[in-house]
Design a protein around this motif. Structure first.
Motif, short mmCIF file in Angstrom:
data_model
loop_
_atom_site.label_atom_id
_atom_site.label_comp_id
_atom_site.label_asym_id
_atom_site.label_seq_id
_atom_site.Cartn_x
_atom_site.Cartn_y
_atom_site.Cartn_z
N ASN A 20 0.86 -1.22 0.16
CA ASN A 20 0.05 0.12 0.05
C ASN A 20 0.65 1.26 -0.15
OD1 ASN A 20 -3.01 -0.80 0.11
ND2 ASN A 20 -2.20 -2.29 1.52
N SER A 119 0.90 2.19 19.46
CA SER A 119 -0.24 1.88 19.58
C SER A 119 -1.28 2.30 18.39
CB SER A 119 -0.89 2.20 20.96
OG SER A 119 -0.39 1.27 21.93
N PRO A 124 -6.20 -0.37 19.17
CA PRO A 124 -5.98 0.96 19.39
C PRO A 124 -5.83 1.79 18.32
CG PRO A 124 -4.24 -0.14 20.35
CD PRO A 124 -4.98 -1.28 19.75
N LEU A 126 -7.77 4.43 15.50
CA LEU A 126 -8.79 5.15 15.39
C LEU A 126 -10.03 5.32 16.15
CD1 LEU A 126 -8.54 4.74 11.22
CD2 LEU A 126 -7.44 6.12 12.97
N GLU A 279 -4.40 -4.72 5.47
CA GLU A 279 -4.08 -3.61 4.32
C GLU A 279 -4.57 -2.08 4.96
OE1 GLU A 279 -5.53 -4.27 0.42
OE2 GLU A 279 -4.38 -6.06 0.33
N PHE A 280 -5.69 -2.13 5.69
CA PHE A 280 -6.23 -0.91 6.35
C PHE A 280 -5.29 -0.39 7.28
CE2 PHE A 280 -8.93 1.63 9.13
CZ PHE A 280 -9.19 2.49 8.22
N ASN A 283 -2.49 1.17 6.03
CA ASN A 283 -2.67 2.50 5.58
C ASN A 283 -2.55 3.54 6.67
OD1 ASN A 283 -3.17 3.00 2.22
ND2 ASN A 283 -4.00 0.96 2.94
N VAL A 284 -3.17 3.13 7.59
CA VAL A 284 -3.30 3.97 8.83
C VAL A 284 -1.81 4.64 9.40
CG1 VAL A 284 -3.78 4.11 11.44
CG2 VAL A 284 -5.65 3.13 9.64
N ALA A 287 -0.19 6.84 6.93
CA ALA A 287 -0.60 8.35 7.25
C ALA A 287 0.12 8.82 8.44
CB ALA A 287 -2.05 8.19 7.21
N TYR A 288 0.31 8.06 9.44
CA TYR A 288 0.94 8.29 10.63
C TYR A 288 2.37 8.42 10.83
CZ TYR A 288 -3.26 9.03 13.41
OH TYR A 288 -4.55 9.56 14.15
N VAL A 306 -1.88 8.66 19.14
CA VAL A 306 -2.62 9.21 18.04
C VAL A 306 -3.34 10.26 18.64
CG1 VAL A 306 -3.30 7.20 16.69
CG2 VAL A 306 -4.65 7.67 18.59
N LEU A 314 -1.07 14.46 9.18
CA LEU A 314 -1.17 13.35 8.65
C LEU A 314 -1.29 13.35 6.95
CD1 LEU A 314 -4.24 11.78 10.68
CD2 LEU A 314 -1.97 11.35 10.54
#
Lengths: 327, 327
Positions: A20, A119, A124, A126, A279-280, A283-284, A287-288, A306, A314
């Protein structure tokens, strides 16, 4: 210049990052690091693989190192070690030990003048963000977190450890009726059993006794004994064919009251419906990773969560673009 | 010491702040300021009311001033003026003019060494946050914003300006079928008409012609002509009895793709179901008032948006408590 990313650990999450990172125009993948023999690693893309033993040689070539190990034994050790030398992100998810982990990582990241985000992911991550935001906006009320429908790696592993089990997948399923009550502002008191059911697909070893295995699953403390659990015995082929995907998701719902006398019902809901959990999550983390990089450029140091990250960190969009298109 | 809050403007939003500040243990309401004669203001609680002409006398007594005026004429003037003297928050929501407003406010807040958060609330505000977050986590995909079911003040006002109309309420209603397609990952292309319908409840002046009024509503450009609109004529008593509440809400849905070849569907949804729009908006502003106060203590100055605010600034919980209970 691109943000230079490294991956430590090549499991589902590491592969998720590899698959990704092409979505992030401002990032490049420098190398995957592994504890295995690098030559044994079959990657999905044309990317360098090196032994973790050589990782410190990349000290000046990597802006953010994404730690893709497990929370049980890998991350408690790795994040404190590598945050001395690299800006890092991990997805440490053992809730009971987060504070201890934070403190360990904070000490070493501060000593190394690095930023370490711990985390991160969706829970933990979103889901935590949404718990915090919604509790700030509705100080009086109840927060409900439901998970699923999705594959729980931990519960699948627990079944696999039962004698006679060759392979297994476990789905966590939110109880629709309870979700509906919460959405309806009824503020129900829900037991563990009221919130989720568990559905297991099990491949037996030859000669294993299905009744014994089913009993062992359903009575397993912590993992299954507090839930209504269904067990299906299927063939290895069926498991491969029908249960190889890693879907997941869930809901965070805040049901709160406002007004002079708490007379007004207000509901905030955040939900994820994911065909692929790793995969999600990847992606998180990516961005972080951008946020971690930006903070390191601002000379921020130490452990972060976060909660500490302003949303604008982000994105690589300009403020002007954000004001015009997103606000 | 409590965070000392002032309110400028005593309409629905100002009353919302007054009714909900009691939820914030660390805040106190110093005064409401009004352009009307203070003696004509009937408050809901025992709070001081003063003329806006005297507001600068409170310069050292107010930590954050919440500007509760309208976006059409009040805020474009008020926010630049008062951000010279106070840390402020507004809910400026004229999307096309946000950048201009930001720049005006930034200049004066910077000159006055104050923090000014603009365009806070739920849209712009929380929906903007969710657009930004979800686009960062799913860079490829479509974002859909649906509003309602809820009362649109702007559309209700537009109907009231039609000759022959005594009073009116307009509900914006998302088209269920379109929402379902989006949730299902179909990534539909939706026209304005596909997304929302409009339902109007109208009280006529004596002798007014209902057919003419209905025609005037349905053909009104920008407000109604692009929508399927239903008009109901009712009595003043019915309007009072059945349509006095100000419910609202809506959904931000990001339908995105991940994977090496965009082969995986992932959906993020954020939704609000609000019995009272102004009370909820008030609570959002109050949480962000805390962030503004904390930033001002850190010597931050200038105009900000929700994108610039780290979530931890919204809460008065300690980091330790957040790590234990919320992360």
């Amino acid at each position: 210049m691109a943000i230079r990313v490294g991956i430590l650990g090549y499991g589902n999450l590491g592969r998720g990052i590899e698959k990704n990172i092409h979505f992030q125009e401002d990032m490049e993948l420098v190398s995957i690091f592994t504890r295995r023999n690098p030559e044994d690693i079959k990657t999905l893309t044309d990317v360098r693989v090196d032994s973790v033993d050589n990782i410190l040689e990349y000290k000046d070539d990597i802006d953010v190192l994404i730690l893709c190990g497990g929370s049980a034994t890998d991350l408690p050790e790795q994040t404190p070690i590598y945050s001395k030398y690299f800006n890092v992100i991990d997805s440490f998810d053992t809730h009971a030990r987060i504070e201890e982990h934070f403190n360990n990582v904070d000490a070493s990241a501060t000593a190394g003048e690095k930023v370490a985000l711990i985390s991160c992911g969706w829970d933990p991550g979103l889901f935590s963000l949404n718990r915090l935001y919604s509790e700030c906006f509705l100080p009086v009320g109840n927060t409900y977190t439901f998970w699923g429908k999705g594959v729980s790696q931990g519960h699948s592993d627990a079944i696999r450890r039962i004698p006679g089990v060759k392979d297994a997948k476990q789905y966590t399923i939110p109880v629709e009726e309870s979700v509906a009550k919460v959405r309806n502002g009824e503020n129900p008191t829900l037991t563990t059993r009221d919130k989720h059911t568990r559905e297991c697909f099990v491949v037996l070893e030859e000669g294993a006794n299905p009744e014994e295995v089913e009993q062992a699953i359903k009575t397993m403390p912590n993992y299954f004994s507090d839930y209504d659990t269904t067990v299906h015995f299927i063939s290895e082929e069926e498991l491969q064919r029908d249960h190889s995907a890693m879907p997941h998701g869930g809901f965070v719902i805040r049901s709160g009251k406002t007004g002079l006398n708490d007379e007004t019902n207000q509901i905030i809901e955040y939900s994820l419906n994911l065909e692929s959990n790793p995969e999600f999550t990847a992606n998180v983390l990516l961005a972080y990773a951008r946020a971690v990089y930006k903070m390191s450029c601002q000379k921020v140091v130490g452990a972060k969560t976060v909660f500490d990250i302003a949303p604008s960190l982000l994105t690589n969009k300009s403020r002007q673009k954000l004001l015009k298109e997103t606000l």
